[in-house]
Structures are given as structure tokens and as C-alpha cells.
Design an enzyme around this catalytic site. Sequence first.
Site, PDB file in Angstrom:
ATOM      1  N   HIS A   4       0.319  -3.225 -12.779  1.00 44.50           N
ATOM      2  CA  HIS A   4      -0.888  -3.167 -11.729  1.00 44.50           C
ATOM      3  C   HIS A   4      -1.974  -4.358 -11.649  1.00 44.50           C
ATOM      4  O   HIS A   4      -3.004  -4.296 -11.857  1.00 44.50           O
ATOM      5  CB  HIS A   4      -1.976  -1.909 -12.430  1.00 44.50           C
ATOM      6  CG  HIS A   4      -1.686  -0.606 -11.829  1.00 44.50           C
ATOM      7  ND1 HIS A   4      -2.841   0.068 -11.777  1.00 44.50           N
ATOM      8  CD2 HIS A   4      -0.820  -0.125 -10.995  1.00 44.50           C
ATOM      9  CE1 HIS A   4      -2.319   1.145 -11.052  1.00 44.50           C
ATOM     10  NE2 HIS A   4      -1.330   1.192 -10.702  1.00 44.50           N
ATOM     11  N   ASP A  11       5.514  -1.270 -14.369  1.00 46.68           N
ATOM     12  CA  ASP A  11       4.599  -1.709 -13.423  1.00 46.68           C
ATOM     13  C   ASP A  11       3.602  -2.108 -14.040  1.00 46.68           C
ATOM     14  O   ASP A  11       2.928  -1.621 -15.225  1.00 46.68           O
ATOM     15  CB  ASP A  11       4.099  -0.393 -12.583  1.00 46.68           C
ATOM     16  CG  ASP A  11       3.218  -0.756 -11.606  1.00 46.68           C
ATOM     17  OD1 ASP A  11       2.473  -1.922 -11.386  1.00 46.68           O
ATOM     18  OD2 ASP A  11       2.666   0.190 -10.837  1.00 46.68           O
ATOM     19  N   GLU A  32       1.714  -4.085  -2.905  1.00 41.28           N
ATOM     20  CA  GLU A  32       1.173  -2.808  -2.622  1.00 41.28           C
ATOM     21  C   GLU A  32      -0.100  -3.034  -2.171  1.00 41.28           C
ATOM     22  O   GLU A  32      -0.877  -2.291  -1.566  1.00 41.28           O
ATOM     23  CB  GLU A  32       1.224  -1.903  -3.746  1.00 41.28           C
ATOM     24  CG  GLU A  32       0.449  -2.272  -5.167  1.00 41.28           C
ATOM     25  CD  GLU A  32       0.650  -1.232  -6.042  1.00 41.28           C
ATOM     26  OE1 GLU A  32      -0.520  -0.673  -6.281  1.00 41.28           O
ATOM     27  OE2 GLU A  32       1.560  -1.195  -6.743  1.00 41.28           O
ATOM     28  N   GLU A  36       6.859  -4.754 -11.754  1.00 41.62           N
ATOM     29  CA  GLU A  36       5.905  -4.764 -10.303  1.00 41.62           C
ATOM     30  C   GLU A  36       4.428  -5.297 -10.576  1.00 41.62           C
ATOM     31  O   GLU A  36       3.936  -5.092 -11.743  1.00 41.62           O
ATOM     32  CB  GLU A  36       5.878  -3.128 -10.213  1.00 41.62           C
ATOM     33  CG  GLU A  36       4.776  -3.002  -8.847  1.00 41.62           C
ATOM     34  CD  GLU A  36       5.005  -1.261  -8.579  1.00 41.62           C
ATOM     35  OE1 GLU A  36       3.915  -0.979  -7.938  1.00 41.62           O
ATOM     36  OE2 GLU A  36       5.967  -0.812  -8.601  1.00 41.62           O
ATOM     37  N   ASP A  78       2.829  -0.589   1.713  1.00 38.99           N
ATOM     38  CA  ASP A  78       2.398   0.779   1.559  1.00 38.99           C
ATOM     39  C   ASP A  78       2.377   1.420   3.038  1.00 38.99           C
ATOM     40  O   ASP A  78       1.475   0.859   3.823  1.00 38.99           O
ATOM     41  CB  ASP A  78       1.194   1.106   0.817  1.00 38.99           C
ATOM     42  CG  ASP A  78       0.772   2.451   0.540  1.00 38.99           C
ATOM     43  OD1 ASP A  78       0.735   3.113   1.575  1.00 38.99           O
ATOM     44  OD2 ASP A  78       0.586   2.813  -0.545  1.00 38.99           O
ATOM     45  N   HIS A 134       5.707   1.093  -1.576  1.00 37.42           N
ATOM     46  CA  HIS A 134       4.794   1.827  -2.305  1.00 37.42           C
ATOM     47  C   HIS A 134       4.475   3.110  -1.997  1.00 37.42           C
ATOM     48  O   HIS A 134       3.953   3.179  -0.766  1.00 37.42           O
ATOM     49  CB  HIS A 134       3.194   0.808  -2.558  1.00 37.42           C
ATOM     50  CG  HIS A 134       2.269   1.483  -3.509  1.00 37.42           C
ATOM     51  ND1 HIS A 134       1.092   2.003  -2.860  1.00 37.42           N
ATOM     52  CD2 HIS A 134       2.107   1.545  -4.834  1.00 37.42           C
ATOM     53  CE1 HIS A 134       0.420   2.215  -4.166  1.00 37.42           C
ATOM     54  NE2 HIS A 134       0.804   1.928  -5.036  1.00 37.42           N
TER      55      HIS A 134
END
Length: 381
Positions: free
Chosen positions: A185, A183, A235, A209, A257, A284
Site C-alpha cells: 500500500h 501488498d 492501482e 505490490e 483499475d 486492481h
Amino acid sequence: MRITALRTYPVPPRWLFLRIETDEGVTGWGEPVVEGRARTVATAVEELAEYLVGKDPLCIEDHWQVLTKGAFYRGGVVLSSAVAGIDQALWDIAGKVHGVPVHALLGGPVRDRVRVYGWIGGDEPTSLAEAAKRRLDDGMTAVKMNASAQLRLIDTAAEVQAIVERVATVRETVGPEVDIAVDFHGRLTVPMSRRVLPLLEPYLPMFVEEPVVPEVSDRIGEVAAATSVPIATGERLYSRWDFRPVLGSGVAVIQPDLSHAGGISEVRRIAAMAEAYDVAVAPHCPLGPVALAASLQIGFATPNYLIQEQSIGLHYGEGFDLLDYLVDRSVLTHRDGFIDRLDRPGLGIEIDERTVERATQHATDWRTPIWRRDDGSLAEW
């Protein structure tokens, strides 16, 4: 049956629960929250309650349409998250009324269990190997890690190599039979993505991700084309309209999500759209038990479901773990890296209301950390 009240409960570590009550004593639970903006979402739920009180809770689709489209100004993560939690709770009520789990109302199960993965950190590389070993000891067959802390727009060779070394360390620790998700971010830019991701190919991540922020989703196809590593994103996308341009870009996995993207109703539709593009779904969910249960209900009924994020044992939940809010912890306890199908009515869980009431007294206003680069400029967290 009529809705009589909507009550929100802020609880540690950074979650918001919702209880919808009816005049026949059937209640439903949802989890409407934006991490770092729980009070704002609670206010949105309170405003939407003005419409819902007195209505039939089983008119789920009509309520979803009115709550998302019945105002001139609409959309955005706060409103979408408020609707998501309400939608979860309404499906919970519907399942309880009909005496079946939600996945039965979505067409029935397509699998007996859902695979889950566990977090191992990664912002700092010091304990990655130890954290990965603990997850393996817990029975996990997949782990997810952050690959870096804050990054420059185009960072140094040393920082690029540090990212690669972190992933290499985890791969060496877990071996080839365990999957690794990485991930970012949104901490990479498009040019940094094109530089870094090909270097991760020898370690065969299950997916990378959110390499770039959602604001440049129109360019994620360039990232996907630059590497054989499967790209995951979503997400911070909140509707099927947000996902529409991404699905044809070459991404391999989408991650709506259930507490942000309109709840069970909308994520079900997003997943069906994704199937048409040969894209897998891995929701997510670094959230609480209601969001996880709602995600799993989608998973049991969705053919193109890949794997499920879950926050059991996640670092920020110390003292208030996801399972602490359940009467029966076993229903969300993973076994050999999977959670078995939830067959109880509704979302399949029973919230411990006394624990929720006590925990509300300890709720704090969690805020997203602010990160800065070495030149003082704001960095992606």
C-alpha cells in the site's frame, strides 16, 4: 438508439453503480467510484451526462475521447473514474446490442478462464494462518496479504523482521504450490524497500505490490533492481501516460483499475503497451460485481493477463457481498481458483436492480482511515 439517462446508485459497503438507459430499452451498467469519494464521482458523472444524453451509445471511442479530452482541464482520478464507469456501461450496451460478450468485441477470447486470488488480511498478524487456510478450503490457489501496518520512514530491525515473519507464516501455511502476493500500500520508502524486499526472496512471492507511493514512481526502478522479487504497481495510475514511464523501469506486473483508469477502453490500451515491455497485467479490483465483470472481460481477451483481484468475502463487505447484487451468483463464483469465461452478452452479468434499490437506502459515506505513527505524523494507509 440514443442515451436517455444516466443514474448513479451509491451502495454498501463503499461502491457506486451506474445505469445508462436508452430509448430502445437496452441498459448498461458501470461502476464509477473512488473509494471514499463516491459522491464526488457521482457529481462528475452527472456533469458528463449533459454531453451524453441524446447521443448514440455505440460511439464508445468518440465518447471516451470527448469525455477525457474535450475540456481544457482534464485528468485526475475523479474524472477518470467517472469516465471509467461510463465506459464500462457503454461496452455493456454494445455487447447486448450485438448479442455477444464484450471480450468478443475486443478480438475474441485467448483463454477459457481467469485465475483469481483471495485476500487474507495482514495489517495485524494474529489470524494470517487461519485466513490462509480458509482461502485454501475455498479452492483458491493464490492469496494476497498486507505485510504491515503503519511504518516509519526507516523502521526498526524488529519491524523489518515482523514483516518477514508474516510472509514466512503464510508460506509455511500454504506450501510451495500456492502463490502469495504481498501488498505494501505504498507504506515503504525507497530505502526501506531496498532493505525489506531482498529478505522476502526465500519465500518466493508471486509479486510485491505497490512498495512505494505512486508519487515516486520515477524511482521504482531502483526498487526493482534491488531484488529478485517481481514488483507490481499501478492501482493509483490512471492513464497510459501515467504508465508509460513505469513500464520501462523493470516492474513485472501492472495493476490498472477498471473503475479508475478510464474503463475497458483505456485498460485495454494499457495492457497492450505492457505486452511490449514483457510486463504482465493483474488489474486492481477490491470493488463490486460490475468492476469485476469488466476486469474479467479484459482478462479473457488479453494475452499478458496474469491474475485477477476480487473482493468476494473481503472483510469490509460483510452483509453486502459482491455476489448479493447479482441475479445469478454462479457467473462470478470461482471454481478451483478460476472464474470461467463469461459468455452472456455485454459484461456477462445481470444486476439485481431491486437489491440495488434497497441497498441504496443503506449506503454510507465510507472514508479512508487516517493512520498516524508513534510520533503523531501521518502514515500511509
